[in-house]
Design an enzyme around this catalytic site. Structure first.
Site, short mmCIF file in Angstrom:
data_model
loop_
_atom_site.label_atom_id
_atom_site.label_comp_id
_atom_site.label_asym_id
_atom_site.label_seq_id
_atom_site.Cartn_x
_atom_site.Cartn_y
_atom_site.Cartn_z
N ALA A 1 -8.20 1.58 2.18
CA ALA A 1 -8.36 1.26 3.60
C ALA A 1 -9.66 1.77 4.18
CB ALA A 1 -7.19 1.86 4.38
N GLY B 1 -13.69 6.17 9.14
CA GLY B 1 -13.32 6.79 7.86
C GLY B 1 -13.08 5.73 6.81
N GLU B 2 -13.16 6.14 5.55
CA GLU B 2 -12.95 5.20 4.44
C GLU B 2 -12.09 5.84 3.39
OE1 GLU B 2 -16.69 3.17 3.13
OE2 GLU B 2 -17.59 4.33 4.77
N GLY B 3 -11.24 5.03 2.74
CA GLY B 3 -10.41 5.54 1.64
C GLY B 3 -10.34 4.50 0.54
N VAL C 1 -11.06 2.70 8.26
CA VAL C 1 -10.60 2.82 9.65
C VAL C 1 -11.79 2.61 10.58
CG1 VAL C 1 -9.48 4.31 11.35
CG2 VAL C 1 -8.84 4.50 8.95
N ASP D 1 1.02 14.12 2.17
CA ASP D 1 -0.39 14.51 2.05
C ASP D 1 -0.83 15.21 3.33
OD1 ASP D 1 -2.88 14.82 0.92
OD2 ASP D 1 -3.56 12.79 1.35
#
Length: 459
Positions: A30, A25-27, A32, A141
């Site tokens: 960050a 995953g990407e944010g 992951v 969240d």
């Protein structure tokens, strides 16, 4: 896992004792990644934060506080944090890796849950949230993608204390950061008047309970302002199949006035909630914060830093990464590989996959041919593609990361993962894209029979 760089060698990335694998995953702050502990062979997830971005947003002190809190949290329904490392440019947070997928995948595939099953997950969620609140961690969240299941179907809340960054607590002791997914966010968060993190988390839990039992959201509108109005008034109605005691509880949780809203302690005393409730048993082990203090000391003492190093490994010509059995299992729910290659594409998820028997170069060309007319800019890097939408959507530009893996001789798995933008828009894009890819998607004999209107036998 290898990322091929020349026709004789490839490279693996190592950080300390961990070998990094595929991106999960990407944010904004960050990324992951799936990783393997080379000493124990244990699989973990590593959250990688960019130090420069954290410094730029003045978030170092807060990140240290959040990580210290998370490190102390040991609860069976919260993802464990094992350790923290830092290099000169990055912070690595090593987390428990959970294989059961998202709780909401169950609803997407099976429809709404029966009340008893919904209650069981809600009990685990409330128990986890209450425990974290008691230790000063607020989620801020809570939403579907943060609720995971392990291989035994136990709920695990992820991203506690690390999701809503940055966060500011002002003199009034209230949080003042509007964050979260609009449909799940409490009215006081949207109104930006400051809010109590515990009450806001409970509102999100109420929305989640409604979705588990109804199969749809209580507040839904394509227009953001209309959606906010509905949330502010708590303008929703429970479907007829909810029991009267469940309806009462949900209405007390989804009270737009945080002062009147039921508290978590009161929820845990509620008769509907208590039915069949078994408080979890767990040991509070001694936890050391030495690693956190070491990487956050004022001088970023170089003695405490790890090095992200690439190890060259001999390989043949440039070919797609070959997935081993463990990595295949990491993409599936538990040990059930049948869900790996999804037939139904109507699920709102952040990633989706299909298999193909076509050569990898042909798959890449076909994806490019199908994506460009849909208004996407395509960047290629060996067997990875980055598709960037030209138009601005509901949550900025849609961007999609695509990677091709070899899972057997002449059988490839293609993974498309939303790396930016809106999940619903990603699915609309995928449905349009898949029309252009239908010639390369591999189908089993049964699926081909079904499409041709013949009665397929179920294996």
């Amino acid at each position: 896992m290898a990322s091929r760089s020349s026709n004789t060698t490839g490279s693996r990335t190592r950080v300390g004792k961990y070998e990094l694998g595929r991106t999960l995953g990407e944010g904004t702050f960050a990324k992951v990644k799936f990783a393997r502990n080379c000493d124990t062979e244990e699989h973990v997830a590593i959250k990688i934060l960019d130090k420069e971005k954290l410094l730029k947003h003045k978030m170092i002190t807060q990140i240290k506080r959040e990580i210290s809190t998370m490190k102390l949290i040991r609860h069976p329904n919260v993802i464990r944090m094992y350790e923290v490392m830092a290099s000169k440019t990055k912070i690595y947070i090593v987390l428990e890796f959970v294989t059961g997928g998202e709780l909401f995948d169950k609803i997407a595939s099976k429809g709404r849950l029966k009340e008893d099953e919904a209650r069981k997950y809600f009990q685990q969620l409330i128990c986890a949230v209450d425990y974290c609140h008691s230790r000063g961690a607020f989620h801020r969240d809570l939403k579907p993608e943060n609720l995971l299941l392990d291989a035994n179907g136990v709920l695990k809340v992820s991203d506690f204390g690390l999701s809503a960054l940055p966060q500011q607590v002002r003199e009034d002791g209230l949080l003042h950061t509007t964050c979260g997914t609009p449909n799940y966010v409490a009215p006081e968060v949207i109104n930006n008047k400051g809010y109590d993190g515990a009450k806001a988390d409970l509102w999100s839990c109420g929305v989640i309970l409604f979705v588990l039992m109804a199969g749809y959201l209580p507040f839904e509108d394509n227009n953001l302002m209309s959606l906010y109005k509905k949330i502010n008034k708590a303008d929703f109605s429970c479907p007829p199949w909810f029991s009267s005691s469940a309806k009462k509880l949900i209405k007390r949780i989804l009270d737009p006035n945080p002062v009147r809203r039921i508290t978590i302690a009161e929820v845990m005393e509620n008769e509907w909630f208590k039915k069949g409730y078994k408080p979890p048993t767990f040991e509070q082990a001694d936890v050391s914060l030495d690693d956190v203090n070491a990487i956050f000391n004022e001088s970023w003492d170089s003695g405490n830093l790890v090095v992200e190093r690439r190890e060259e490994v001999p390989m043949g010509p440039i070919v797609p990464v070959t997935m081993n059995a463990f990595e295949l299992i990491s993409t599936s729910k538990g040990l059930n590989l049948s869900s790996l290659f999804e037939k139904q594409m109507g699920l709102v998820k952040r990633e989706t996959r299909f298999t193909s028997r076509c050569p990898a170069n042909e798959i890449i060309s076909k994806i490019e041919e199908a994506a460009v007319p849909l208004g996407f800019d395509v960047k290629k890097n060996n067997f990875k593609l980055k598709l960037q939408g030209e138009k601005t959507g509901r949550k900025g530009h849609l961007s999609v990361a695509t990677e091709i893996f070899q899972v057997a001789p002449s059988l490839y798995m293609v993974e498309l993962r939303k790396s930016g933008g809106d999940t619903l828009e990603f699915h609309k894009f995928y449905n349009n894209l898949s029309t252009g890819l239908k010639d390369i998607v591999w189908k089993s004999a049964d699926e081909t029979k079904e499409e041709n209107g013949e009665a397929g036998t179920s294996a």
